[in-house]
Design an enzyme around this catalytic site. Sequence first.
Site, PDB file in Angstrom:
ATOM      1  N   CYS A  10      23.966  40.967  68.993  1.00 46.67           N
ATOM      2  CA  CYS A  10      23.099  40.113  68.182  1.00 46.67           C
ATOM      3  C   CYS A  10      23.741  38.732  67.985  1.00 46.67           C
ATOM      4  O   CYS A  10      24.891  38.510  68.348  1.00 46.67           O
ATOM      5  CB  CYS A  10      22.821  40.766  66.832  1.00 46.67           C
ATOM      6  SG  CYS A  10      24.286  40.899  65.778  1.00 46.67           S
ATOM      7  N   CYS A  13      26.974  38.790  66.053  1.00 45.19           N
ATOM      8  CA  CYS A  13      28.076  39.318  66.862  1.00 45.19           C
ATOM      9  C   CYS A  13      28.624  38.235  67.794  1.00 45.19           C
ATOM     10  O   CYS A  13      29.834  38.095  67.957  1.00 45.19           O
ATOM     11  CB  CYS A  13      27.610  40.524  67.672  1.00 45.19           C
ATOM     12  SG  CYS A  13      26.984  41.885  66.665  1.00 45.19           S
TER      13      CYS A  13
END
Length: 78
Positions: A10, A13
């Site tokens: 994501c 991240c």
Amino acid sequence: MKVEILGTGCMKCKRLAKNVEKAVSELGISADIVKVEDITAIMERDVMLTPALMVDGELKVSGRVADVAEIKAILGGA
């Protein structure tokens, strides 16, 4: 030193990964940076909230994006 970024890929991240890379670069240290995106591998490390940061197998940050200064403090003390 082994630094693991745990998350499914994501945006948070990816931001944590960039912050880790910048912190390692600014500290001038050698670190093996590994991105762990497999959910089973993440769960095997007992991490329930991502993104997460592990250093040498020890969970340091979970469920949020640590900024560069915090990561430098973590890595400098590792």
